[in-house]
Enzyme design. Structure first.
Site: not given
Length: 188
Positions: A111-115, A135-137, A170
């Site tokens: 999201k641009s808010t974090y970027a 899982t998010l990094e 998968y």
């Protein structure tokens, strides 16, 4: 391959359980006030991270090795706000559980808010017939501590449907992260 709309995302989630829990619209406020938005958008779905984090630390002077990963490289943390040290990273997981259809490939973008704060979200594609919590990094690229807010929007999933069904999904391959729940560390 075409990108799928809010109507498709809503239908697949409500009728086939593609995303659970599912938010049919965009949420921008909660009982606590303004939040970083999550839920269905025009051509994607903004996911939330849970309050379960693994914050990278190098107190053991370890070498990061994806084939032999040392769990002691992380400090487990549960809370509404995770503070990532400067030039470090943390792992988290989505609140949502995903079931990706066989004809669909899902790409995740930050999201641009974090970027705009120097916080990068990285997730590999969700392949056809993968399912689980993602899982998010989070990488803190700044030389200051950075905050991640649990139960608020952190990334957007885009769904692309192929005009042809894949030969091997998968699930067919018995992928090592199939059905994962919780924050999942590297597996070989």
């Amino acid at each position: 391959m075409s990108i799928k709309s809010d109507k498709w995302i809503r239908r697949m989630s409500e009728q086939h359980g593609m995303i659970e829990p599912f938010e049919a619209g965009q949420v921008r406020e909660s009982e606590k006030g303004r939040v970083i938005s999550y839920g269905t958008s025009s051509y994607g779905y903004d996911v939330r991270c849970s309050n379960e984090f693994k914050i990278f630390t190098n107190v053991h002077s370890a070498t990061v090795d994806p084939k032999n990963f040392d769990e002691n490289s992380f400090v487990n943390y549960t809370g509404d706000v995770c503070i990532i040290p400067p030039n470090s990273f943390a792992l988290a997981r989505t609140v949502e559980y995903f079931r990706i259809p066989r004809s669909v490939l899902t790409i995740c973008l930050g999201k641009s808010t974090y970027a705009r704060c120097g916080i990068i979200v990285n997730v590999t594609p969700l392949e056809p017939e993968w399912e689980g919590q993602v899982t998010l990094e989070f990488s803190n690229t700044t030389n200051l501590p950075a905050k991640i807010y649990a139960n608020e929007g952190v990334a957007q999933m885009l769904f692309f449907e192929s005009d042809e069904i894949c030969e091997t999904s998968y699930k067919d391959r018995g992928g090592k992260y199939l059905g994962q729940t919780g924050v999942t560390l590297p597996r070989t």
